[in-house]
Design a protein around this motif. Structure first.
Motif, short mmCIF file in Angstrom:
data_model
loop_
_atom_site.label_atom_id
_atom_site.label_comp_id
_atom_site.label_asym_id
_atom_site.label_seq_id
_atom_site.Cartn_x
_atom_site.Cartn_y
_atom_site.Cartn_z
N ALA A 194 34.18 35.41 46.98
CA ALA A 194 33.11 36.41 47.01
C ALA A 194 33.73 37.75 46.65
O ALA A 194 34.70 38.16 47.27
CB ALA A 194 32.49 36.48 48.40
N THR A 226 41.30 37.29 58.79
CA THR A 226 42.36 38.24 58.46
C THR A 226 42.05 39.52 59.25
O THR A 226 40.92 39.68 59.76
CB THR A 226 42.37 38.56 56.96
OG1 THR A 226 41.09 39.11 56.61
CG2 THR A 226 42.65 37.33 56.13
N THR A 264 38.49 36.51 49.53
CA THR A 264 38.58 37.75 48.75
C THR A 264 39.54 37.57 47.57
O THR A 264 40.38 36.66 47.58
CB THR A 264 39.11 38.91 49.62
OG1 THR A 264 40.36 38.49 50.18
CG2 THR A 264 38.16 39.31 50.71
N ALA A 265 39.47 38.52 46.64
CA ALA A 265 40.41 38.53 45.51
C ALA A 265 41.84 38.62 46.05
O ALA A 265 42.76 37.95 45.57
CB ALA A 265 40.11 39.71 44.59
N ASN A 266 42.00 39.44 47.09
CA ASN A 266 43.33 39.64 47.68
C ASN A 266 43.87 38.33 48.26
O ASN A 266 45.01 37.93 47.99
CB ASN A 266 43.21 40.70 48.78
CG ASN A 266 44.52 40.92 49.50
OD1 ASN A 266 45.51 41.25 48.88
ND2 ASN A 266 44.51 40.70 50.81
N THR A 267 43.05 37.62 49.04
CA THR A 267 43.53 36.38 49.66
C THR A 267 43.77 35.29 48.62
O THR A 267 44.73 34.53 48.71
CB THR A 267 42.54 35.91 50.76
OG1 THR A 267 42.64 36.85 51.84
CG2 THR A 267 42.85 34.52 51.26
N GLY A 325 38.27 39.61 54.25
CA GLY A 325 37.56 40.88 54.36
C GLY A 325 36.53 41.19 53.32
O GLY A 325 36.72 42.08 52.47
C1 LIG Z 1 32.61 47.29 52.41
C2 LIG Z 1 33.68 46.49 51.75
C3 LIG Z 1 33.35 45.28 51.17
C4 LIG Z 1 34.33 44.50 50.54
N1 LIG Z 1 33.98 43.32 49.99
C5 LIG Z 1 34.90 42.59 49.32
C6 LIG Z 1 34.56 41.35 48.73
O1 LIG Z 1 33.42 40.90 48.81
N2 LIG Z 1 35.50 40.68 48.07
C7 LIG Z 1 36.79 41.14 47.95
O2 LIG Z 1 37.59 40.48 47.31
N3 LIG Z 1 37.14 42.30 48.55
C8 LIG Z 1 36.24 43.04 49.22
N4 LIG Z 1 36.62 44.20 49.82
C9 LIG Z 1 38.02 44.62 49.75
C10 LIG Z 1 38.87 43.86 50.75
O3 LIG Z 1 38.39 44.10 52.07
C11 LIG Z 1 40.34 44.26 50.65
O4 LIG Z 1 40.85 43.87 49.37
C12 LIG Z 1 41.19 43.69 51.75
O5 LIG Z 1 42.54 44.10 51.53
C13 LIG Z 1 41.11 42.17 51.82
O6 LIG Z 1 42.02 41.70 52.77
P1 LIG Z 1 42.06 40.16 53.19
O7 LIG Z 1 42.03 39.37 51.95
O8 LIG Z 1 43.36 40.02 53.93
O9 LIG Z 1 40.90 39.95 54.10
C14 LIG Z 1 35.66 44.98 50.49
C15 LIG Z 1 35.99 46.17 51.10
C16 LIG Z 1 35.01 46.92 51.73
C17 LIG Z 1 35.39 48.21 52.39
#
Ligand SMILES: Cc1cc2nc3c(=O)[nH]c(=O)nc-3n(C[C@H](O)[C@H](O)[C@H](O)COP(=O)(O)O)c2cc1C
Length: 403
Positions: free
Chosen positions: A116, A35, A84-87, A9
């Motif tokens: 990213a 995700t 993402t940092a989360n993943t 995300g």
């Molecule tokens: C507009 C927007 C942009 C985002 N961009 C990033 C990003 O570039 N990198 C990141 O680590 N999280 C970003 N986030 C936060 C993630 O979407 C959030 O941590 C989410 O839980 C990630 O879930 P996933 O790793 O399961 O996809 C963003 C959130 C929003 C609303």
């Protein structure tokens, strides 16, 4: 090749559409696993349309095919872009609460991540420690780059451009890291055809599936493979299309096969003769179509023996080369598949002989196969019942273990 693209995300998810497009263009079988959060940035229809494969996010979809591990097991490579940092944190901890998580735990293929995120998130000690953990486990990382970020600020955290991620993925796919890395293999597949006249031939029912699976199994272990394909259908050959480690040489007759095999054999480490080669051919091919009128009621064809290609390769083998024969047998009363296989291996002088029982409803054109592998001491060194992919895996593992 089977490539899994994990999408998480971040805004950069839109750029991954281009990465998927490039991988599909290369001929890879691309499976996107977004995700749930990734789908808030780019929707499911886009991923399905661009990858030409069904897309799901949950472990509860398509349960019958055990999709939560099947994608990872089949993958030749998994790339997560953007990561993402989360993943990244979930990967470091080994969490598996969605399809991407289970796939990443189930795979033994190389994993590439393209992080990213905003600079602060990237530089946070937690993220840095997670990245170190992943790299210590052999995960390849590309980027992040320094540059302009979504909020208008700039610094390290920008996802590497999809064209560069694509280059890295292509290089990883070509490299291979398995037991056969650095080896050259020659694999034959399909069935030869002996022409009778300009429109007819004597052929056999081999589809080439088993040979193609052997080529793929060797390539997965890092070998560079020349696949000599005798009349293999485009659908079966599509499995190796775009695979940078497999070069296909298409031929028709036993003569063609002999020429191609003897040209390539001197420079390879392993030869696997999985093609069904005709034992007999016409001494002279009719220049014109044989008609009912010209045959006058009964048509008699006199056939002569073809060259024994396997024996020829054994006789001229180069030092250190492993030569593997195949036998499709129909054991008669009082005979066994193993007995027939032992006799054939001795006759041919191959290092290993893989034999399967065939019949009208056995072996040919089916996905299931039963294979026994005999070595030079007449011992059964492998016996597998399963898909042609399973039998190919077992055979290639046996060959690698013996080298
Ligand atoms: C507009 C927007 C942009 C985002 N961009 C990033 C990003 O570039 N990198 C990141 O680590 N999280 C970003 N986030 C936060 C993630 O979407 C959030 O941590 C989410 O839980 C990630 O879930 P996933 O790793 O399961 O996809 C963003 C959130 C929003 C609303």
């Amino acid at each position: 090749m089977f490539v899994v693209v994990g999408v998480t995300g971040g805004i950069a998810a839109y750029k991954t559409v281009q990465l998927v497009r490039l991988l599909v263009k290369d001929g890879h079988d691309v499976h996107v696993i977004p995700t749930d959060d990734a789908l808030r940035f780019v929707g499911l229809p886009t991923w399905e349309a661009i990858s030409r494969n069904p897309v799901t996010t949950s472990v509860h979809d398509d349960v019958a095919r055990v999709r939560h591990v099947a994608l990872g097991q089949q993958a030749d490579l998994v790339v997560v872009a953007p990561a993402t940092a989360n993943t990244i944190a979930k990967m470091a901890a080994g969490l598996a609460d969605d399809l991407l998580g289970t796939t990443l735990l189930a795979t033994q293929a190389p994993v590439v991540i393209a992080p990213a995120m905003h600079t602060e998130m990237w530089q946070h000690p937690a993220t840095q420690a997670n990245v170190d953990t992943l790299m210590s486990r052999g995960v390849h990382m590309i980027g992040p780059e320094a540059g302009e970020l979504t909020g208008g600020d700039s610094g390290p955290g920008r996802m590497t451009e999809p064209e560069r991620i694509h280059e890295t993925v292509a290089r990883e796919l070509a490299r291979g890291s398995g037991e056969a890395a650095g080896q050259q293999w020659l694999v034959t597949a399909g069935g030869t055809r002996e022409p009778i006249d300009p429109v007819r031939f004597i052929g056999n029912r081999s589809s080439g599936r088993q040979g193609v699976e052997v080529a793929l199994a060797a390539a997965r272990r890092g070998a560079e493979v020349t696949l000599i394909a005798a009349n293999v259908s485009p659908e079966v050959l599509a499995q190796v299309a775009g695979d940078p480690r497999i070069r296909v040489v298409e031929i028709m007759s036993t003569d063609d096969l002999e020429r191609a095999a003897s040209a390539h054999a001197p420079s390879v480490d392993v030869v696997v003769m999985a093609a069904a080669v005709a034992d007999y051919r016409m001494p002279d091919v009719a220049h014109e179509k044989i008609t009912k009128e010209s045959a006058e009621g009964t048509l008699r064809l006199e056939l002569v023996e073809t060259t024994d290609i396997l024996r020829g390769l054994v006789a001229s083998r180069v030092e250190g080369q492993t030569i593997v024969g195949f036998a499709a047998e129909t054991p008669g009363e009082g005979e066994t598949l193993v007995g027939r296989a032992i006799a054939k291996r001795r006759r041919k002088g191959a290092d290993l002989l893989a034999a399967n029982e065939v019949g009208w409803r056995k072996g040919f054109e089916q996905d299931e196969n039963h294979l026994v592998v005999i070595d030079a001491a007449d011992a059964v060194v492998a016996e597998v019942q399963g898909t042609k992919r399973d039998t190919a895996e077992a055979l290639v593992a046996t060959i690698c273990a013996r080298r």
